[in-house]
Design a protein around this motif. Structure first.
Motif, PDB file in Angstrom:
ATOM      1  N   ARG A  63       0.830  -1.214   0.000  1.00 47.96           N
ATOM      2  CA  ARG A  63       0.000   0.000   0.000  1.00 47.96           C
ATOM      3  C   ARG A  63       0.859   1.257   0.000  1.00 47.96           C
ATOM      4  O   ARG A  63       0.539   2.238  -0.681  1.00 47.96           O
ATOM      5  CB  ARG A  63      -0.919  -0.020   1.220  1.00 47.96           C
ATOM      6  N   THR A  66       2.248   1.724  -3.390  1.00 53.56           N
ATOM      7  CA  THR A  66       1.172   2.132  -4.292  1.00 53.56           C
ATOM      8  C   THR A  66       0.890   3.625  -4.167  1.00 53.56           C
ATOM      9  O   THR A  66       0.687   4.329  -5.168  1.00 53.56           O
ATOM     10  CB  THR A  66      -0.100   1.331  -3.992  1.00 53.56           C
ATOM     11  N   ASN A  70       1.304   6.296  -7.105  1.00 51.69           N
ATOM     12  CA  ASN A  70       0.151   7.111  -7.501  1.00 51.69           C
ATOM     13  C   ASN A  70       0.513   8.589  -7.531  1.00 51.69           C
ATOM     14  O   ASN A  70       0.116   9.326  -8.440  1.00 51.69           O
ATOM     15  CB  ASN A  70      -1.028   6.866  -6.566  1.00 51.69           C
TER      16      ASN A  70
END
Length: 332
Positions: A63, A66, A70
């Motif tokens: 996470r 990620t 992003n």
């Protein structure tokens, strides 16, 4: 005497012993299996708990990565959008320029067309331009060398970096700039701005570039790729140069390069520069202003009016500020 039949007992003692042993064995197996079952479950729970912890840690790591990816992706998308928007503007400007300007194929045809356009432009002078040229007086020949006074110790170039100049006149701009520098074998400082007042070398913004052979070569080389935004009006560049570099103990010459003037009233430009460049007495200028006109638009259909306005404005600025106006007749 009657014989009595002996009754046979189905469930005798041996049979009961066998059955008891069987039940005992079954009960013993059940007891053994119940004793080992909690230990197996406990070991299984321990193994599964460790696996869950490891998986949760990996999930947190994934996470986190990620989120970083992003953010990077969003930044790249915004940058790409900016580049696409800039590319669209440049393509639109290029299309507009290509539609307006088209040089003739041969030098002789271009020279002939320029002369015709110049004659036509002179015939189309507006009242405003006639008023600007009414009091024009040609400088005395004995006061200049090659038409340009060279008594200054510092030189400033204000160059129109518009699309028309860069597309059609840029090799000639580099040539004329080198020729002007050659007129001054040695000066105390040089500076180069575009017509918007933006500096060619940001590291020298607001201060003089020391004069040397290497510096002059760097200026000419940088000019080949310099593409600062331009509004085709020299007012900002001239006023910025005067405000920042004028000093009473310095002799400064300012050279303005351009091809057209598509701004407002020319008299407003004259008044603005006169106000900025007037000395304390109001009769002489603080900085000598020379102007050079490049005949880019004279060869373009329907563009002679702006070229004529530029020539009239530059001639008046040169006259008012103790300089010389040079109008080039060819881009060769």
């Amino acid at each position: 005497m009657k014989n009595r039949r002996r009754q046979t007992e189905v469930f005798n003692l041996s049979f009961l012993d066998v059955i008891s042993c069987g039940f005992g064995a079954i009960i013993l197996l059940l007891v053994i299996s119940k004793i080992s079952e909690p230990r197996v479950i406990e070991e299984t729970n321990v193994d599964l708990s460790g696996l869950v912890i490891r998986l949760e840690e990996e999930l947190y790591d994934i996470r986190g990565e990620t989120q970083i990816l992003n953010r990077d992706l969003i930044a790249k998308q915004e940058q790409l959008s900016e580049y696409k928007e800039k590319l669209a503007r440049l393509q639109g400007a290029l299309t507009n320029i290509e539609g307006q300007y088209h040089l003739t194929s041969t030098a002789s045809d271009a020279q002939s067309l320029i002369e015709d356009k110049l004659k036509s432009a002179k015939q189309e002078l507006t009242d405003e331009m006639r008023q600007l040229l009414a009091n024009y007086q040609r400088p005395k020949e004995d006061a200049v060398i090659g038409g340009v006074p060279v008594d200054s110790e510092y030189i400033i170039f204000v160059i129109d970096t518009s699309g028309s100049m860069q597309r059609f006149a840029w090799p000639l701009v580099r040539k004329k700039m080198k020729e002007i520098l050659d007129i001054y074998p040695k000066v105390k400082g040089v500076q180069v701005l575009n017509d918007m007042g933006d500096y060619m070398f940001s590291q020298y913004a607001g201060r003089w570039i020391p004069d040397s052979t290497a510096r002059r070569r760097a200026i000419i080389d940088r000019l080949s790729s310099w593409a600062a935004f331009s509004n085709s009006s020299p007012v900002e560049g001239i006023t910025n140069a005067i405000d920042r570099f004028y000093a009473s103990d310095k002799r400064i010459s300012l050279y303005v390069f351009g091809d057209d003037f598509s701004g407002g009233l020319m008299q407003n430009v004259v008044n603005t520069v006169r106000k900025k460049n007037a000395s304390g007495g109001g009769k002489s200028s603080r900085v000598r202003i020379h102007t050079i006109g490049f005949p880019v638009l004279l060869a373009q259909p329907g563009a002679g009016q702006n070229a004529a306005r530029f020539a009239a404005l530059m001639r008046r600025l040169a006259e008012d500020n103790n300089g010389s106006f040079v109008g080039l007749s060819s881009l060769k």
